[in-house]
Design an enzyme around this catalytic site. Structure first.
Site, PDB file in Angstrom:
ATOM      1  N   GLU A   1     118.098  34.717  41.776  1.00 24.26           N
ATOM      2  CA  GLU A   1     119.246  35.574  42.010  1.00 24.26           C
ATOM      3  C   GLU A   1     119.602  35.393  43.494  1.00 24.26           C
ATOM      4  OE1 GLU A   1     118.675  39.706  40.968  1.00 24.26           O
ATOM      5  OE2 GLU A   1     120.618  40.246  41.845  1.00 24.26           O
TER       6      GLU A   1
ATOM      7  N   ARG B   1     102.567  35.835  38.328  1.00 21.43           N
ATOM      8  CA  ARG B   1     103.197  35.764  39.646  1.00 21.43           C
ATOM      9  C   ARG B   1     102.160  35.340  40.661  1.00 21.43           C
ATOM     10  NH1 ARG B   1     107.932  38.890  40.336  1.00 21.43           N
ATOM     11  NH2 ARG B   1     107.881  38.900  42.583  1.00 21.43           N
TER      12      ARG B   1
ATOM     13  N   LYS C   1     112.303  40.466  47.667  1.00 25.48           N
ATOM     14  CA  LYS C   1     113.480  40.262  48.508  1.00 25.48           C
ATOM     15  C   LYS C   1     114.007  41.584  49.062  1.00 25.48           C
ATOM     16  CE  LYS C   1     115.052  37.557  45.302  1.00 25.48           C
ATOM     17  NZ  LYS C   1     115.899  36.734  44.439  1.00 25.48           N
TER      18      LYS C   1
HETATM   19  P1  ATP Z   1     112.069  39.396  44.151  1.00 29.27           P
HETATM   20  O1  ATP Z   1     111.319  40.591  43.676  1.00 29.27           O
HETATM   21  O2  ATP Z   1     111.468  38.757  45.332  1.00 29.27           O
HETATM   22  O3  ATP Z   1     113.528  39.648  44.313  1.00 29.27           O
HETATM   23  P2  ATP Z   1     112.710  38.137  41.732  1.00 29.27           P
HETATM   24  O4  ATP Z   1     111.815  37.725  40.651  1.00 29.27           O
HETATM   25  O5  ATP Z   1     113.605  39.280  41.476  1.00 29.27           O
HETATM   26  O6  ATP Z   1     111.852  38.331  43.022  1.00 29.27           O
HETATM   27  P3  ATP Z   1     114.488  35.975  41.399  1.00 29.27           P
HETATM   28  O7  ATP Z   1     115.468  35.390  42.326  1.00 29.27           O
HETATM   29  O8  ATP Z   1     114.968  36.644  40.196  1.00 29.27           O
HETATM   30  O9  ATP Z   1     113.603  36.951  42.258  1.00 29.27           O
HETATM   31  O10 ATP Z   1     113.380  34.892  41.037  1.00 29.27           O
HETATM   32  C1  ATP Z   1     113.677  33.591  40.598  1.00 29.27           C
HETATM   33  C2  ATP Z   1     112.505  33.071  39.839  1.00 29.27           C
HETATM   34  O11 ATP Z   1     111.346  33.045  40.663  1.00 29.27           O
HETATM   35  C3  ATP Z   1     112.178  33.956  38.652  1.00 29.27           C
HETATM   36  O12 ATP Z   1     111.948  33.136  37.543  1.00 29.27           O
HETATM   37  C4  ATP Z   1     110.941  34.672  39.080  1.00 29.27           C
HETATM   38  O13 ATP Z   1     110.129  34.991  37.982  1.00 29.27           O
HETATM   39  C5  ATP Z   1     110.278  33.679  40.014  1.00 29.27           C
HETATM   40  N1  ATP Z   1     109.426  34.361  40.982  1.00 29.27           N
HETATM   41  C6  ATP Z   1     109.774  35.320  41.864  1.00 29.27           C
HETATM   42  N2  ATP Z   1     108.713  35.740  42.550  1.00 29.27           N
HETATM   43  C7  ATP Z   1     107.654  35.022  42.117  1.00 29.27           C
HETATM   44  C8  ATP Z   1     106.264  34.981  42.444  1.00 29.27           C
HETATM   45  N3  ATP Z   1     105.750  35.788  43.358  1.00 29.27           N
HETATM   46  N4  ATP Z   1     105.477  34.106  41.772  1.00 29.27           N
HETATM   47  C9  ATP Z   1     105.998  33.284  40.855  1.00 29.27           C
HETATM   48  N5  ATP Z   1     107.283  33.267  40.501  1.00 29.27           N
HETATM   49  C10 ATP Z   1     108.115  34.122  41.109  1.00 29.27           C
HETATM   50 MG    MG Z   2     114.954  38.894  39.622  1.00 24.94          MG
END
Ligand code: ATP
Ligand code: MG
Length: 556
Positions: free
Chosen positions: A35, A259, A269
């Site tokens: 995102e 994760r 983020k």
């Molecule tokens: P955040 O909480 O940091 O905003 P998010 O999962 O909402 O993380 P996205 O931009 O939606 O952020 O993530 C893109 C991809 O990266 C998704 O498929 C998510 O599952 C993966 N991802 C995010 N954080 C991790 C992590 N700590 N370990 C593995 N994969 C991750």
């Molecule tokens: Mg997300």
């Protein structure tokens, strides 16, 4: 003899099974779906390595898909940084796609569900809906609007799109089962009214699909065969499958892995944005940040981040990874590749009494004995040198192998010296140390027969250049700041950055490029900071030479 093969991880097992059964005609199509509401962090790098890595391993393709269905938090700046970071990590996408490009298709999917009697418009307030939702142990209750006619639902939904209603006035919900064991299946909201400007579609839309209605369908549109996400999405899988089944579209499947969380870091983020906005750090790429851009500026290499996640592996059990493993990975690489240089960050002067002023001896110094062909440079030695303040002690204890009155030590790449006396200023601080050197003790051709246990680094005052050196420590004082009681920002380490403005460096470092990595002997690994100029050089410490933290903890 065959070389030993690494065991497959569970995702590789699934894919190999699918390939064997020709489940998707032998195709492997993955995607990385960020995102664009912030910069990528170390956790995202895991997902990038997994998704791009699997596509590469099985001759498939991996798309970069921006999951940009939430207009208020997304920005083009983030899109650009995400692309740069993925490329820097060493991966390239097959297609660059945006969920927002599917808004029209998703809207039609919603109409399709309405026409099948599987979605309805609900003007209930969020509170009213929550009150009827039930709990994990008690069933929910049907909304009073659940049984509107298809025609009515169609008209209302079209009016929602046309901008007739204010934010929050009504939503479109899937009609599934208010008594379902899985709370997410209790008539989830799939569209909401939001009069907001979108970074790509502008003001074209005032209704936006919810994550669950956008993600799986986007996968399906792109014919993603293996939609890999993190464990918290397990409860969403049922809904993911339900939409695909009811819409009769390409059968993408979701698979979840753990994760990657690293201790002493926050990787959300939302929290990282707070650190930036409230100026706890200099920006998204502050070298203390766990972002890819922060790690890059700190001196981490793409290879070290990839090998870090490679050694962690892919599994289903959530893991908290020790930051020492990340530091180990970068040390391993830099030990083999970084050019050795000398710098003095807390200088005192050393006078070589038996060398005349103006006399200068040129000495060869190897650039990296671990690296073939790294060559040598010349360094100069004269009667006025810089050494580190803590390499001298006025009253050294036994087994102190550095410098003190009457003690001998070797100057790296140069000679053995013997300290004769020293001077202090009015405050009692050592200002100058005096020593004699042994001309026949030159490194590489030592015939002096003198044995010393210690070697210290040094610089020639005449040729040394001034620089700023930034020493970093962990940004947080506790292992899991996000899960402490209170605000995670209360656990910021007040000593996470030490700026040394009067360090001395070798003249060879004047030519340092932005990509170059250095080991400052005995001080750690360093790289040039992006704010460096020819007049004002700045070096960031990537990591120390060994794990000094464990020692600190023991000391208490
Ligand atoms: P955040 O909480 O940091 O905003 P998010 O999962 O909402 O993380 P996205 O931009 O939606 O952020 O993530 C893109 C991809 O990266 C998704 O498929 C998510 O599952 C993966 N991802 C995010 N954080 C991790 C992590 N700590 N370990 C593995 N994969 C991750
Ligand atoms: Mg997300």
């Amino acid at each position: 003899m065959m070389s030993e093969e690494k065991a497959l991880n569970f995702l590789e097992e699934i894919i190999e099974e699918d390939l064997k059964n020709r489940t998707h005609q032998g195709k492997v199509q993955t995607r990385f779906p960020p995102e664009p509401n912030g910069y990528l962090h170390i956790g995202h790098a895991k997902s990038i390595c997994v998704n791009f890595g699997l596509a590469k391993k099985y001759q498939g393709q991996c798309n970069l898909r921006f999951d940009d269905t939430n207009p208020s938090t997304e920005e083009t700046e983030y899109v650009e940084s995400i692309k740069a970071d993925i490329k820097w990590l060493g991966f390239d996408w097959d297609r660059e796609l945006y969920a927002s490009d599917y808004f029209e298709t998703l809207y039609n999917y919603a109409l399709n569900l309405i026409d099948k009697g599987l979605a309805y418009v609900d003007p209930s307030s969020a509170e009213e809906m929550a009150a009827l939702k039930g709990t994990p142990t008690t069933p929910g209750t049907d909304s009073p609007y659940r049984n509107r006619s298809i025609a009515e639902n169609r008209q209302l939904f079209e009016e929602m799109r046309a901008g007739k209603y204010a934010d929050g006035a009504m939503v479109l919900r899937a009609k599934i089962d208010m008594k379902h064991d899985n709370m997410l299946m209790r008539d989830p909201v799939i569209y909401r009214v939001k009069h907001a400007h979108h970074h790509r579609t502008g003001d074209q839309w005032c209704i936006y699909p919810m994550y669950d209605f956008a993600h799986g369908q986007s996968d399906s549109i792109e014919q993603i065969t293996h939609s890999i996400c993190t464990m918290e999405f397990i409860p969403h899988r049922e809904l993911y499958d339900w939409f695909i089944e009811k819409l009769g579209i390409f059968p993408s499947h979701q698979y979840e892995f753990a994760r990657g969380n690293v201790n002493y870091m926050v990787t959300s983020k939302r929290r990282l944005l707070q650190l930036v906005k409230e100026q706890f750090v200099e920006g998204w790429d502050d070298p203390r940040m766990p972002t890819i851009s922060g790690l890059r500026r700190r001196g981490y290499t793409p290879g070290s981040i990839r090998s870090f996640w490679e050694s962690v592996g892919v599994a289903k059990r959530d893991n908290n990874i020790d930051i020492n493993l990340l530091e180990f990975c970068i040390r391993e690489e830099l030990n083999k590749t970084a050019l050795r240089r000398m710098a003095v960050i807390d200088p005192i002067k050393l006078i070589i009494t038996n060398l005349e002023e103006g006399q200068s001896i040129s000495l060869p110094a190897e650039n990296n004995h671990e690296m073939e062909g790294a060559g040598e440079r010349d360094i100069s030695f004269s009667n006025e040198l810089w050494i580190e303040r803590d390499d001298f002690m006025e009253n050294p204890p036994p087994k102190y192998f550095r410098l003190g009155p009457g003690l001998k030590v070797r100057l790296k790449h140069a000679f053995i010296i013997e300290c004769t006396h020293f001077e202090k200023d009015a405050d009692g601080h050592i200002t100058t140390v005096f020593a004699n050197y042994f001309p026949d003790s030159k490194s590489g051709s030592d015939t002096s027969g003198i044995k010393v246990k210690g070697v210290i680094h040094w610089l020639d005052v005449k040729t040394a250049k001034q620089a700023e050196v930034r020493l970093y420590d962990r940004l947080f004082t506790v292992e899991d700041p996000a899960n402490e009681e209170g605000d995670f920002k209360d656990f910021i380490n007040p000593d996470s950055l030490t700026i040394v403005s009067n360090a001395w460096i070798e003249p060879a470092l004047l030519e340092a490029g932005m990509e170059d990595k250095f080991q400052f002997l005995r001080l750690g690994y360093f790289c040039k900071d992006k704010n460096s100029t020819a007049e004002h050089l700045i070096f960031n410490r990537t990591v120390g030479l060994k794990d000094s933290w464990a020692k600190e903890v023991k000391k208490g």
